[in-house]
Design a protein around this motif. Structure first.
Motif, PDB file in Angstrom:
ATOM      1  N   TYR A 196      -4.755  10.282  -0.964  1.00 14.54           N
ATOM      2  CA  TYR A 196      -4.347  11.178   0.122  1.00 14.54           C
ATOM      3  C   TYR A 196      -3.032  11.879  -0.213  1.00 14.54           C
ATOM      4  O   TYR A 196      -2.867  13.074   0.039  1.00 14.54           O
ATOM      5  CB  TYR A 196      -4.203  10.396   1.425  1.00 14.54           C
ATOM      6  N   MET A 197      -2.083  11.122  -0.776  1.00 13.67           N
ATOM      7  CA  MET A 197      -0.784  11.690  -1.112  1.00 13.67           C
ATOM      8  C   MET A 197      -0.932  12.764  -2.185  1.00 13.67           C
ATOM      9  O   MET A 197      -0.303  13.823  -2.107  1.00 13.67           O
ATOM     10  CB  MET A 197       0.140  10.572  -1.602  1.00 13.67           C
ATOM     11  N   ARG A 198      -1.744  12.525  -3.179  1.00 14.56           N
ATOM     12  CA  ARG A 198      -1.955  13.489  -4.254  1.00 14.56           C
ATOM     13  C   ARG A 198      -2.559  14.771  -3.698  1.00 14.56           C
ATOM     14  O   ARG A 198      -2.079  15.880  -3.978  1.00 14.56           O
ATOM     15  CB  ARG A 198      -2.869  12.899  -5.327  1.00 14.56           C
ATOM     16  N   ALA A 199      -3.647  14.633  -2.914  1.00 14.72           N
ATOM     17  CA  ALA A 199      -4.328  15.815  -2.384  1.00 14.72           C
ATOM     18  C   ALA A 199      -3.430  16.603  -1.438  1.00 14.72           C
ATOM     19  O   ALA A 199      -3.391  17.843  -1.479  1.00 14.72           O
ATOM     20  CB  ALA A 199      -5.617  15.390  -1.674  1.00 14.72           C
ATOM     21  N   SER A 200      -2.695  15.899  -0.588  1.00 13.83           N
ATOM     22  CA  SER A 200      -1.837  16.579   0.377  1.00 13.83           C
ATOM     23  C   SER A 200      -0.684  17.297  -0.304  1.00 13.83           C
ATOM     24  O   SER A 200      -0.351  18.445   0.044  1.00 13.83           O
ATOM     25  CB  SER A 200      -1.296  15.554   1.381  1.00 13.83           C
ATOM     26  N   LEU A 201      -0.081  16.670  -1.305  1.00 13.44           N
ATOM     27  CA  LEU A 201       1.044  17.298  -1.997  1.00 13.44           C
ATOM     28  C   LEU A 201       0.583  18.497  -2.821  1.00 13.44           C
ATOM     29  O   LEU A 201       1.289  19.514  -2.899  1.00 13.44           O
ATOM     30  CB  LEU A 201       1.739  16.266  -2.886  1.00 13.44           C
ATOM     31  N   SER A 253      -5.627   0.053   0.502  1.00 15.32           N
ATOM     32  CA  SER A 253      -4.530   0.893   1.000  1.00 15.32           C
ATOM     33  C   SER A 253      -3.817   1.604  -0.138  1.00 15.32           C
ATOM     34  O   SER A 253      -3.497   2.795  -0.033  1.00 15.32           O
ATOM     35  CB  SER A 253      -3.533   0.029   1.786  1.00 15.32           C
ATOM     36  N   ILE A 254      -3.554   0.896  -1.216  1.00 16.62           N
ATOM     37  CA  ILE A 254      -2.883   1.513  -2.369  1.00 16.62           C
ATOM     38  C   ILE A 254      -3.712   2.670  -2.895  1.00 16.62           C
ATOM     39  O   ILE A 254      -3.198   3.776  -3.122  1.00 16.62           O
ATOM     40  CB  ILE A 254      -2.650   0.464  -3.472  1.00 16.62           C
ATOM     41  N   ALA A 255      -4.997   2.440  -3.104  1.00 12.23           N
ATOM     42  CA  ALA A 255      -5.871   3.478  -3.641  1.00 12.23           C
ATOM     43  C   ALA A 255      -6.006   4.642  -2.669  1.00 12.23           C
ATOM     44  O   ALA A 255      -5.917   5.820  -3.066  1.00 12.23           O
ATOM     45  CB  ALA A 255      -7.242   2.882  -3.954  1.00 12.23           C
ATOM     46  N   GLY A 282       0.811  -1.221   0.000  1.00  9.83           N
ATOM     47  CA  GLY A 282       0.000   0.000   0.000  1.00  9.83           C
ATOM     48  C   GLY A 282       0.838   1.262   0.000  1.00  9.83           C
ATOM     49  O   GLY A 282       0.574   2.197  -0.763  1.00  9.83           O
ATOM     50  N   TRP A 283       1.874   1.291   0.844  1.00 12.53           N
ATOM     51  CA  TRP A 283       2.705   2.482   0.934  1.00 12.53           C
ATOM     52  C   TRP A 283       3.771   2.516  -0.158  1.00 12.53           C
ATOM     53  O   TRP A 283       4.085   3.585  -0.681  1.00 12.53           O
ATOM     54  CB  TRP A 283       3.355   2.548   2.314  1.00 12.53           C
ATOM     55  N   GLY A 284       4.319   1.352  -0.484  1.00 11.49           N
ATOM     56  CA  GLY A 284       5.365   1.306  -1.502  1.00 11.49           C
ATOM     57  C   GLY A 284       4.861   1.669  -2.884  1.00 11.49           C
ATOM     58  O   GLY A 284       5.611   2.204  -3.706  1.00 11.49           O
ATOM     59  N   ILE A 285       3.588   1.386  -3.146  1.00 13.58           N
ATOM     60  CA  ILE A 285       2.997   1.732  -4.448  1.00 13.58           C
ATOM     61  C   ILE A 285       2.198   3.029  -4.358  1.00 13.58           C
ATOM     62  O   ILE A 285       2.275   3.888  -5.245  1.00 13.58           O
ATOM     63  CB  ILE A 285       2.095   0.584  -4.950  1.00 13.58           C
ATOM     64  N   GLY A 286       1.428   3.198  -3.267  1.00 12.68           N
ATOM     65  CA  GLY A 286       0.525   4.344  -3.164  1.00 12.68           C
ATOM     66  C   GLY A 286       1.232   5.690  -3.101  1.00 12.68           C
ATOM     67  O   GLY A 286       0.831   6.643  -3.778  1.00 12.68           O
ATOM     68  N   ILE A 287       2.307   5.786  -2.304  1.00 10.08           N
ATOM     69  CA  ILE A 287       2.995   7.081  -2.152  1.00 10.08           C
ATOM     70  C   ILE A 287       3.668   7.524  -3.452  1.00 10.08           C
ATOM     71  O   ILE A 287       3.469   8.659  -3.895  1.00 10.08           O
ATOM     72  CB  ILE A 287       4.002   7.019  -0.984  1.00 10.08           C
ATOM     73  N   PRO A 288       4.483   6.686  -4.111  1.00  5.34           N
ATOM     74  CA  PRO A 288       5.076   7.141  -5.388  1.00  5.34           C
ATOM     75  C   PRO A 288       4.027   7.482  -6.445  1.00  5.34           C
ATOM     76  O   PRO A 288       4.177   8.470  -7.174  1.00  5.34           O
ATOM     77  CB  PRO A 288       5.934   5.946  -5.826  1.00  5.34           C
ATOM     78  N   VAL A 289       2.967   6.679  -6.522  1.00  8.67           N
ATOM     79  CA  VAL A 289       1.921   6.959  -7.512  1.00  8.67           C
ATOM     80  C   VAL A 289       1.224   8.275  -7.186  1.00  8.67           C
ATOM     81  O   VAL A 289       0.937   9.084  -8.094  1.00  8.67           O
ATOM     82  CB  VAL A 289       0.910   5.791  -7.553  1.00  8.67           C
ATOM     83  N   GLY A 290       0.946   8.531  -5.900  1.00  4.63           N
ATOM     84  CA  GLY A 290       0.322   9.793  -5.516  1.00  4.63           C
ATOM     85  C   GLY A 290       1.199  10.992  -5.811  1.00  4.63           C
ATOM     86  O   GLY A 290       0.715  12.047  -6.234  1.00  4.63           O
ATOM     87  N   ILE A 291       2.519  10.856  -5.589  1.00  5.39           N
ATOM     88  CA  ILE A 291       3.445  11.945  -5.884  1.00  5.39           C
ATOM     89  C   ILE A 291       3.467  12.249  -7.382  1.00  5.39           C
ATOM     90  O   ILE A 291       3.385  13.417  -7.802  1.00  5.39           O
ATOM     91  CB  ILE A 291       4.855  11.589  -5.378  1.00  5.39           C
ATOM     92  N   PRO A 309      -0.698  14.294   6.798  1.00 11.05           N
ATOM     93  CA  PRO A 309      -1.981  13.563   6.763  1.00 11.05           C
ATOM     94  C   PRO A 309      -1.815  12.067   6.523  1.00 11.05           C
ATOM     95  O   PRO A 309      -2.621  11.264   6.993  1.00 11.05           O
ATOM     96  CB  PRO A 309      -2.734  14.222   5.600  1.00 11.05           C
ATOM     97  N   ILE A 310      -0.769  11.684   5.789  1.00 15.60           N
ATOM     98  CA  ILE A 310      -0.535  10.264   5.526  1.00 15.60           C
ATOM     99  C   ILE A 310      -0.147   9.539   6.804  1.00 15.60           C
ATOM    100  O   ILE A 310      -0.501   8.376   7.009  1.00 15.60           O
ATOM    101  CB  ILE A 310       0.562  10.090   4.462  1.00 15.60           C
TER     102      ILE A 310
END
Length: 319
Positions: free
Chosen positions: A204-209, A197-199, A112-121, A243-244
């Motif tokens: 969240y990462m996209r909106a926060s960044l 978790s990935i989604a 979830g974090w290894g894929i979700g954070i880079p994709v959100g960024i 937020p993450i």
């Protein structure tokens, strides 16, 4: 910091856990059926045997008496004995199943974090691009699909049709235990459990960044000639992670609880399958032990999220 943690534990955590345990015990005991229901279907069985079994299990007493006895054992760090025929300690049952559940949960968090954070960024950096629209669509699909449905799709495609991954379980009897085999058994349940978790992390990462990336101090950093890569990954990302971190505190217990369904689908020998078995058998001590463990995880997860704020943002201090 320590005063804040102790205040959270003794003034908030203990009263909340006591209230939760009371209502959970009430719901469990008033639910239809009982641990001796199966005995009523035995032909020519004397009713005295049923009453004797009730007395042996302690379920012949009023609700408050049962709850106070259970609470007294909990205060002595004793979860009691299982209601099955072996009458094993609940702690031993949980210890046996805990490693499998922890393995599955950690794998899903890493995914979830290894894929979700880079994709959100990347989605935030290339806002309104084709990549951003595709990721947004896939994230909403991932959040909307129930885990059990997604798990059945994975089973149908990779286990039934392609036959490249096992349909469930965890190493057959006599099978060689290799790293590749371990990953093959773990992959489908971890993907199923980590989908939400990935989604969620990606969104969240996209909106926060996006909220942080247009701040004045970042415009100043760009005006000084810093590259966009340094602006995003060195200055913006740390503030965007706040937020993450909150999401992580509540994601850990939710993943553990979500493992109940996933483990049942893939016959994974963890706490989830044990919980389903305990509910079917009306095994009150096991049900209470597993649910109270999840409740404690949720509480301490919230404390971890609060504390992690102070490490991520030096302006935050707990007095």
């Amino acid at each position: 910091m320590w005063r804040y943690i102790l205040r959270r534990i003794f003034l908030q955590g203990i009263p909340v856990l006591l209230g939760f345990s009371f209502f959970l015990f009430l719901v469990v005991t008033i639910a239809p059926g009982s641990p001796v229901t199966h005995l009523r279907g035995v032909p020519n069985l004397d009713t005295s045997v049923i009453e004797q079994r009730k007395a042996q299990l302690g379920i012949d007493q009023p609700f408050l008496v049962q709850y106070v006895r259970w609470l007294g054992r909990i205060l002595r760090f004793d979860l009691g004995l299982s209601f099955d025929s072996a009458r094993r300690p609940v702690v031993d049952l949980i210890k046996e199943r805990m490693p499998a559940t922890i393995t599955l949960s950690v794998a899903s968090i890493i995914l979830g974090w290894g894929i979700g954070i880079p994709v959100g960024i990347l989605s935030a950096r290339y806002q309104y691009s084709v990549f951003d629209y595709v990721i947004t669509f896939l994230a909403f699909v991932g959040i909307s699909i129930p885990s059990f449905f997604f798990g059945l799709i994975l089973l149908y495609v990779f286990a039934l049709k392609l036959n490249v991954l096992p349909a469930g379980g965890f190493f057959l009897a006599g099978e060689a235990r290799t790293a590749a085999g371990f990953i093959s058994y773990l992959l489908l349940p971890a993907l199923t459990l980590g989908l939400g978790s990935i989604a969620g992390v990606a969104r969240y990462m996209r909106a926060s960044l996006l909220e942080v990336i247009n701040q004045d101090y970042l415009r100043t950093a760009r005006a000084k000639g810093l590259s966009e890569r340094i602006v995003v990954y060195k200055h913006a990302l740390r503030n965007a992670l706040l937020p993450i971190l909150t999401l992580l505190g509540f994601m850990i217990p939710s993943i553990f609880s979500g493992a109940v369904i996933v483990e049942s689908i893939f016959a994974w020998p963890g706490l989830g399958s044990l919980a389903i078995q305990a509910v079917n058998e009306r095994n009150y001590p096991v049900i209470m032990g597993i649910n109270m463990m999840f409740a404690v995880l949720i509480f301490f997860g919230s404390i971890i999220a609060d504390i992690s704020y102070a490490f991520a943002d030096p302006r935050i201090r707990y007095e």
